[in-house]
Every structure is written in C-alpha cells, then in structure tokens.
Design a protein around this motif. Structure first.
Motif, PDB file in Angstrom:
ATOM      1  N   LEU A  24      16.143  54.824  44.274  1.00  0.00           N
ATOM      2  CA  LEU A  24      15.265  55.620  44.170  1.00  0.00           C
ATOM      3  C   LEU A  24      14.675  55.468  42.115  1.00  0.00           C
ATOM      4  CD1 LEU A  24      17.068  59.300  44.708  1.00  0.00           C
ATOM      5  CD2 LEU A  24      15.002  57.696  46.349  1.00  0.00           C
TER       6      LEU A  24
ATOM      7  N   LEU B 293      15.537  55.423  55.083  1.00  0.00           N
ATOM      8  CA  LEU B 293      14.044  56.623  55.628  1.00  0.00           C
ATOM      9  C   LEU B 293      14.010  56.305  56.252  1.00  0.00           C
ATOM     10  CD1 LEU B 293      13.098  57.566  51.756  1.00  0.00           C
ATOM     11  CD2 LEU B 293      14.892  58.220  53.015  1.00  0.00           C
TER      12      LEU B 293
ATOM     13  N   VAL C  68      10.900  55.050  56.977  1.00  0.00           N
ATOM     14  CA  VAL C  68       9.270  55.353  56.945  1.00  0.00           C
ATOM     15  C   VAL C  68       9.140  53.932  55.750  1.00  0.00           C
ATOM     16  CG1 VAL C  68       7.619  56.744  55.740  1.00  0.00           C
ATOM     17  CG2 VAL C  68       9.924  57.585  56.439  1.00  0.00           C
ATOM     18  N   LYS C  69       7.686  53.885  56.011  1.00  0.00           N
ATOM     19  CA  LYS C  69       7.138  52.260  55.056  1.00  0.00           C
ATOM     20  C   LYS C  69       6.325  53.644  53.977  1.00  0.00           C
ATOM     21  CE  LYS C  69       4.660  48.624  55.488  1.00  0.00           C
ATOM     22  NZ  LYS C  69       3.567  47.795  55.015  1.00  0.00           N
TER      23      LYS C  69
ATOM     24  N   PRO D 119       1.480  53.851  47.200  1.00  0.00           N
ATOM     25  CA  PRO D 119       2.136  54.269  47.941  1.00  0.00           C
ATOM     26  C   PRO D 119       1.470  54.512  49.342  1.00  0.00           C
ATOM     27  CG  PRO D 119       2.341  54.777  45.722  1.00  0.00           C
ATOM     28  CD  PRO D 119       0.213  53.527  46.469  1.00  0.00           C
TER      29      PRO D 119
ATOM     30  N   LEU E  21       1.469  58.133  52.425  1.00  0.00           N
ATOM     31  CA  LEU E  21       1.452  59.707  52.242  1.00  0.00           C
ATOM     32  C   LEU E  21       2.837  59.706  52.103  1.00  0.00           C
ATOM     33  CD1 LEU E  21      -1.051  60.375  54.354  1.00  0.00           C
ATOM     34  CD2 LEU E  21      -1.797  60.329  52.200  1.00  0.00           C
ATOM     35  N   ALA E  22       4.150  58.755  52.341  1.00  0.00           N
ATOM     36  CA  ALA E  22       4.770  59.612  52.815  1.00  0.00           C
ATOM     37  C   ALA E  22       5.577  59.334  51.651  1.00  0.00           C
ATOM     38  CB  ALA E  22       5.967  58.584  53.580  1.00  0.00           C
TER      39      ALA E  22
ATOM     40  N   GLU F 238       4.688  62.353  48.918  1.00  0.00           N
ATOM     41  CA  GLU F 238       5.722  63.432  48.820  1.00  0.00           C
ATOM     42  C   GLU F 238       7.043  63.139  48.636  1.00  0.00           C
ATOM     43  OE1 GLU F 238       6.992  65.682  52.860  1.00  0.00           O
ATOM     44  OE2 GLU F 238       4.966  65.990  53.061  1.00  0.00           O
ATOM     45  N   ALA F 239       7.745  61.770  49.496  1.00  0.00           N
ATOM     46  CA  ALA F 239       8.813  61.782  48.483  1.00  0.00           C
ATOM     47  C   ALA F 239       9.767  61.165  46.907  1.00  0.00           C
ATOM     48  CB  ALA F 239       9.281  59.960  48.957  1.00  0.00           C
TER      49      ALA F 239
ATOM     50  N   ALA G   7      10.341  64.357  46.056  1.00  0.00           N
ATOM     51  CA  ALA G   7      12.138  65.157  45.747  1.00  0.00           C
ATOM     52  C   ALA G   7      13.268  63.628  44.798  1.00  0.00           C
ATOM     53  CB  ALA G   7      11.919  64.800  46.915  1.00  0.00           C
TER      54      ALA G   7
ATOM     55  N   ARG H 239      13.472  64.542  41.138  1.00  0.00           N
ATOM     56  CA  ARG H 239      13.987  65.833  40.436  1.00  0.00           C
ATOM     57  C   ARG H 239      15.633  65.568  40.674  1.00  0.00           C
ATOM     58  NH1 ARG H 239      14.744  71.705  42.137  1.00  0.00           N
ATOM     59  NH2 ARG H 239      16.060  71.219  44.462  1.00  0.00           N
TER      60      ARG H 239
END
Lengths: 309, 309
Positions: free
Chosen positions: A8, A45, A47-48, A59, A61-62, A65-66, A69, A72
């Motif tokens: 992350l 995940l 997801v690309k 980046p 769209l996923a 969003e990621a 998160a 945080r």
DNA sequence: TGACATTCATAGGCAAAGCTCATGAATTAA
DNA sequence: TTAATTCATGAGCTTTGCCTATGAATGTCA
C-alpha cells in the motif's frame, strides 16, 4: 498471501508521483522492488491499478478508489505507532490508581504535583478508598495500583513499603513544644489529645501496641476524619495523635510533629500491585515519582535514633 | 521494519481469544509463529501488549487502545479487497462514456437495457455529445470510451466499428412501401423527403457521395433533430433519409426502413477508446454487451445483396 | 531520422524473514 | 506427584523480498 502495508505504501507513492521510479526513491527501495510491489498488489486485488508504459504511469479508476482506503490505513498505522510510542514514553495516557484517604491527604498531593509537572499530558484518575477496601478494589477495578497503609501478604499482590510514618504528636509550634525532640506515650496522659476513633485502622494499631505494654491511650477527643483532628489541633484544643506523614505542611503551617516513643510505632505507606501485571508506562512513571518523593520523607530511622537518646 | 497487517491480525486474534494458541489455530499458523508475531509487534510499537504467563494472556491498557485502531485497519483492508473484487467482477462500479446523439437515440437504449439487466449495480453515466466533439471530449474528460459515427484514425485513439447502418428511406408501413426491398436515390426525387440539415455530418456524407455521381438530394424538409424527422415521417409528411440504425423500433412502431442504393451508403457505429488505457472492468462488460447487441443488427452485407438483385 | 536518455519489466542471486518442528519452563488440574 | 496445557525459544528449512544487471519501449534533441 494477503495485502500488505508495504504494498500500500508503494501504491500510494506511485499514485501520487505517477512514477514508479520516483516512488521507489521516496521509499528508499529500488525501482524494481517498487514495480514488484505494485504487481503483487494488483494480483492480490485482482484489479489493474495503473496503465503503465515505459513512459507513463496512469492510475485506473480502481486506483482512484483504492487510494483513499490505502491512505486511511497508512495514516491509521502511523497514528497507531505514534500513539503507542507516546504511551511508551509516558507522554500520553492515563494512570488510574487507588489511594487510602490517609495517604491521599498529605503525601500524595506532593507526588501529584511533581508528576504533573514532568508529565503534563497524562490523565490522572486517583480514587479515594477506605484502607480496608484497597486490596479487594484493586483486584476488581481497572486501577493499576494502590497506595495506602497496608502491610502483610496478599494473594496475587505485591506490597512494597515506600516510606514509614512515625506515629507522632502533632501540635502548634509553641516554644515549649518545638523544643521537644520526642514525647513518650506516658507523657501524653497529662496533655489534651485528639485521636482517631477506635474503629479506625490507625487507632486499632495504637491500642493494640499500647495494651501489649499495659498502657492505654485516653484521648480527650475522638474524631473520624484526619482533617478534623488537625483543624482542632490548629485551634489549640490538644495534640493530634497521627503518623507524621499525614500532616500536610502547606495546609497547616502552624503545626509540627514530634515522634512518640516508648513504644515507637510506625505505619507504612505501601504500594500495592497486582502480580504478573505490568504497569502501563504512565503508571510506571507515576510510581517512580512516588518512590522518589517519598524517599525524601524523614524515615523511621531518625525516630529510633531519637528514642535512644 | 514496520508494522505489518499480519502482526495486527495476530494481535486482534490474541486480544479477542486471550490465547496465543487459539488465535494461531484460527489464523492457520502455529502457536510459535503467533507468539513471534506478537513479540515483533510489541518491539515495533515499543509497548507491552499482553501480560502473558504460560497460563494467561492479559491485554494491557495499551492493547485496549491499539485494538480499535488495529480492527479498523483490518476491516479497511478487507473492505478494500472486497470492493476491488467487486470492481474486478463488474459487480460494482461506474461506466462513464460519451455517445453521439445519433448512436444514443436508437441503438444504445437496447444496449443499456441489456446491460442493466445483467449488471444491476453498475452506475451508468452516458453523456450525449455532438459527433464532432466525441474525440476531443474523450481525451479530456473522464469518460472511458465513446460510441458514435466516427471513422478514420486519431492520435492516441483506437477506433473499432461495431456495426454499420445503411442509409435508408424511413416511411410508414404502407402496403406500397413495405413491398419495396430497396429504393434508389433517383426514385427519391419524386417523393416527399425529410433530411437532416446540410450542416450535419450525415447530410454532408450524403451530399458528397451523391455529387461524386453527379446526383443530388433535394429534400422537401430539412431538420436538425433526428427525432423531429422521424416524428414528421410518422405524420406522413414524407420519407426520412437516415441510417437504419437510427430508427428506434419501439418508439416508432409504424415506421420501417428500406435501404437506399445506387449508391449504397453506410455510416459506422464505432467504439472509440484511448490507446494504452485499459477500461475498467465495468466498462469492459458494457463494451462486451454493446458488441453482442450490435452484432445482431442487420449489417450492410444484406444491403449489398439486395442492391444487386 | 538517428543517437540518447529515461522509464518500466524481468531474471538471477543472495540475504533475511517467516514458518514449522521440537523442546523447555511454568502453572493448573487431577 | 503426575499429567496436561500453554507460552517461549532454538534449530533448520522454505519462502519472500530486495538488489543488480539487463532488456524493451518511448520520448527527446540534435
């Protein structure tokens, strides 16, 4: 395997800088390591996260969003670390402990003041408790330790005596009284005295010790609260019979204590802890302060020296 | 090193079960591995988290605090994974795309209905755009692709023709008109016709193609909106000259289209994508649906067959 | 247009981390 | 006292993770 904070961190770095190379530099790892971390996360995940060519890292769209998160979680992680570090260094936190009324009155204010000064951000939760309740309360409440006049052994408890207060006659600083180095219990008989009531722990100890020597205390007044006794003494109604540790010098500047001898009696000021339970760093700091402050109190050794004189 | 989610998982497990062994079992690792993870975390945070003997594992006050942060991070991690999985499987998410008015009117409603049925939780953001604006808008907005009558090559774009609409005469289903398989442009001259205005893309294509053959279209009416043309046709004012793909059968059940030949002209319905940008899974699913639906439309091949007859 | 520079991906090799198994120590229960 | 349970520790093996080196793609500048 599972998502890792490492991944992350790499992800948010790449997301922000839009470059694997720059993110890697910022993280102190090589570009290839960062590249791998991103690939792992994507696989993880399913997801690309970035459309990457040798020239650009966009980046998806996923990823948008990621990103939130991920941020945080990382800030939570950092917050957790910082908070724990603060706790460890006793720069934050809470000390909850029990104090018997006697100990709380004269000695602990000193300790509290000193601790406050060195640890201003620690919350202090001191709970007054009857001396008899110290042990049972300590096992059931969330208090970390207790301070009070307790002696003996208890299951699952350690008891450490911090200082001992000599049972003393407390009176006004008259030339006559101030000249005395000590008084005997026998001498008291001819003087007006104020003692705690027979039900109190202090009084019971006194009565027991005296009767073993065929003596007895016949006080002029008997009261329930220490403060009452001291106030009456300050008014000149008589000598208060109390451990010297219970006289708050700042609150009663006109009063002085002189040890009672033959026999010389002492009451401990003890620290109680639950066995096998480490104190929080904040509590450890508090206890350290208490030890330091109470070690400076005149101990019973001096009393004995006087008694033999 | 740094705090890891692995450690936090072990921590929350131990915190909840108050047992390293049980937590380890739940995590599918050995007791010793769990023990190590806790030790690492403690070292990491610089705080004792559990008072542990062989018989009991008691969380400290620091652990109480850390627990909430840890749980939050773990549930965030899980939420992230789940959310990404949903996105990957196109069970959640958003499709933003551009559609030229022509494509949007007749063809896309079908696609939209079908996609909605199979992906009910995907948010659809379809933006009507003038055909000329498709390419510039696609490069600047967050739309992932565009559908419209566009041909040719564009920098950084891929163009894929999904289907082709034959330029047709659209009229009421009269016995006379329905009997025709096709009409020539020459035949139109003797009939009342409704065409798009000269500024429109469709009309420009027609005029160009016809003038190359020394012919020209002389419409009775010229309108700006496709729907207007169709509505007028439905009123019997004349034949609308439009690609067959632009006739929404359900909206105008009385109208039918007959291809125009000599020359037979077609207009593509194309899918535009930015090169090097992967579509979101949701968008991929939408595009797949569009391909499937549009592949079923009668293609220009049939038109040629008729023209030769 | 061609040489250069930059950037991302990949492979090989090595060090370190992480896990398991085995064992020891402590404590409770029988 | 014995047995059983539980946590800690050490040895050894497997896996992970990182770095270096290299390749491929792409944009840049002369």
């Amino acid at each position: 395997m599972n998502v890792t904070l490492r991944q992350l961190r790499a992800f948010t770095g790449v997301y922000r800088t839009r470059s694997i190379t720059r993110a890697a530099r910022a993280l102190g790892i090589t570009q290839s390591a960062a590249s791998l971390l991103i690939q792992q996360l994507e696989a993880q995940l399913g997801v690309k996260l970035f459309d990457r060519s040798t020239r650009s890292v966009q980046p998806t769209l996923a990823a948008d969003e990621a990103f939130h998160a991920a941020e945080r979680m990382l800030s939570d992680a950092q917050g957790l670390s910082r908070r724990m570090r603060d706790l460890a260094q006793a720069r934050a936190g809470r000390v909850a402990f029990l104090a018997s009324a006697g100990a709380a009155s004269a000695l602990l204010p000193l300790v509290l003041a000193k601790f406050r000064a060195s640890h201003p951000d620690i919350e202090i939760d001191m709970r007054d408790v009857a001396a008899d309740d110290l042990v049972p309360r300590l096992s059931t409440t969330d208090a970390e330790f207790a301070i009070g006049s307790v002696e003996g052994e208890f299951a699952d408890m350690t008891v450490e005596t911090l200082t001992r207060g000599r049972l003393s006659a407390i009176g006004r600083r008259t030339a006559d009284f101030a000249a005395r180095r000590a008084l005997t219990w026998d001498e008291l008989a001819q003087l007006p005295t104020i003692a705690m009531r027979r039900e109190s722990r202090i009084r019971m100890q006194i009565d027991q010790a005296l009767s073993a020597q065929g003596k007895r205390l016949d006080p002029t007044y008997e009261v329930m609260l220490i403060n009452t006794a001291l106030a009456m003494t300050a008014q000149g109604l008589g000598l208060a019979i109390l451990p010297a540790t219970m006289l708050p010098a700042d609150q009663f500047p006109t009063l002085i204590a002189r040890p009672l001898v033959r026999p010389a009696l002492t009451r401990p000021v003890s620290l109680l802890q639950r066995q096998g339970r480490t104190l929080s760093p904040a509590a450890q700091a508090f206890v350290a302060t208490a030890r330091a402050v109470l070690a400076q109190q005149p101990g019973p050794g001096t009393a004995r020296a006087i008694a033999q004189k």
